[in-house]
Design an enzyme around this catalytic site. Structure first.
Site, PDB file in Angstrom:
ATOM      1  N   SER A 104     -33.242  42.067  25.769  1.00 53.32           N
ATOM      2  CA  SER A 104     -32.335  42.889  26.561  1.00 53.32           C
ATOM      3  C   SER A 104     -33.060  43.521  27.759  1.00 53.32           C
ATOM      4  CB  SER A 104     -31.677  43.933  25.660  1.00 53.32           C
ATOM      5  OG  SER A 104     -30.569  44.506  26.293  1.00 53.32           O
ATOM      6  N   ASP A 201     -21.925  37.857  23.696  1.00 53.04           N
ATOM      7  CA  ASP A 201     -22.636  39.096  24.003  1.00 53.04           C
ATOM      8  C   ASP A 201     -21.681  40.070  24.694  1.00 53.04           C
ATOM      9  OD1 ASP A 201     -24.317  41.116  25.044  1.00 53.04           O
ATOM     10  OD2 ASP A 201     -25.993  39.716  25.264  1.00 53.04           O
ATOM     11  N   HIS A 231     -25.084  40.177  21.105  1.00 54.64           N
ATOM     12  CA  HIS A 231     -26.157  40.761  21.903  1.00 54.64           C
ATOM     13  C   HIS A 231     -27.460  40.911  21.125  1.00 54.64           C
ATOM     14  CE1 HIS A 231     -28.105  42.891  25.116  1.00 54.64           C
ATOM     15  NE2 HIS A 231     -28.379  43.915  24.310  1.00 54.64           N
TER      16      HIS A 231
END
Length: 257
Positions: A104, A201, A231
């Site tokens: 991320s 996601d 995600h």
């Protein structure tokens, strides 16, 4: 049974102590960069340690300033603060070339680190990479909403990933983050790049990984999209894919063609 790493603290002159865990081993090493407000105790970070140990390769995971076991306050953190943390890790806590694995926001920091330390970066693996993400989302808000946020001085974003149910960004944080955006121009990275992203996601759209793939100058770039991937990418099958990807890169980097 493999011995799990112990938490160590890097004392930095004039900066908060950084908490990290390190397993010694062969080169290339692997460095894990967690996501925003996350820490080195997550499933992916743990699984990668086991994997690197079993291969006999060095592995380091750490907590950013203000996160997990590191010193400092999360609210004082900026993209620049955390980038500095990553560079400290690369300069002081590991030896030789590293495979950077960024989750991320860690994927954004991974890009910044690879640009700043090309000689240290043997390869990059992005997981649900959030390059430029806060800034991009802010800039897509309607003008009146942005005006309101700027007047208030803060932006409250709903999230499923913490107890509070929201994350608050200050306008200073956003302005600082803008200085570190990477997707506007070609990214001078020439090492192998692997970008894994889930098409389900809800936090960071997978097309960011496509944009990043286009922007890096490297010719050795693969984007892997998981149709049902979320995600977090922490399911057993997701972790298997991440492990295979790193295994393949280690092979590639250690086999002289």
């Amino acid at each position: 049974h493999l011995q799990s790493s112990t938490v160590q603290y890097a004392a930095r002159p004039d900066l908060p102590k950084l908490a990290y865990r390190k397993v010694k081993g062969k080169s290339p090493g692997v460095v894990f960069l967690p996501g925003f407000a996350s820490n080195m105790g997550g499933k992916k970070a743990e699984a990668l340690e086991e994997f690197c140990q079993s291969l006999g390769h060095s592995y380091l995971r750490f907590d950013y300033t203000g996160c997990g076991s590191s010193e400092g306050e999360m609210v004082d953190g900026t993209v620049g603060t955390w980038k500095r943390d990553v560079l400290y890790v690369l300069d002081e806590l590991v030896e030789g070339p590293q495979i950077l694995v960024g989750s991320s926001m860690g994927g954004w920091l991974m890009c910044l680190a690879a640009i700043a330390r090309p000689e240290r970066t043997a390869a990059m693996v992005g997981i649900s990479t959030a390059a430029d993400h806060f800034v991009t989302v802010f800039n897509t808000l309607p003008i009146e909403v942005r005006k309101e946020i700027e007047e208030k001085g803060q932006w409250v974003v709903p999230t499923k990933h913490n107890e509070e149910g929201s994350i608050t960004f200050t306008t200073e944080f956003l302005k600082e983050a803008e200085q570190h955006c990477v997707l506007q121009s070609p990214i001078p990275v020439t090492c192998p790049v692997r970008l894994i992203h889930g098409m389900k996601d809800q936090d960071v759209p997978w097309h960011i990984s496509m944009q990043l793939a286009e922007r890096v100058l490297s010719n050795d770039v693969d984007v892997i999209l998981r149709k049902h991937g979320q995600h977090r990418m922490a399911e057993k099958e997701d972790i298997k894919l991440i492990v295979y990807t790193i295994d393949d890169l280690i092979d590639k980097l250690t086999t002289l063609v």
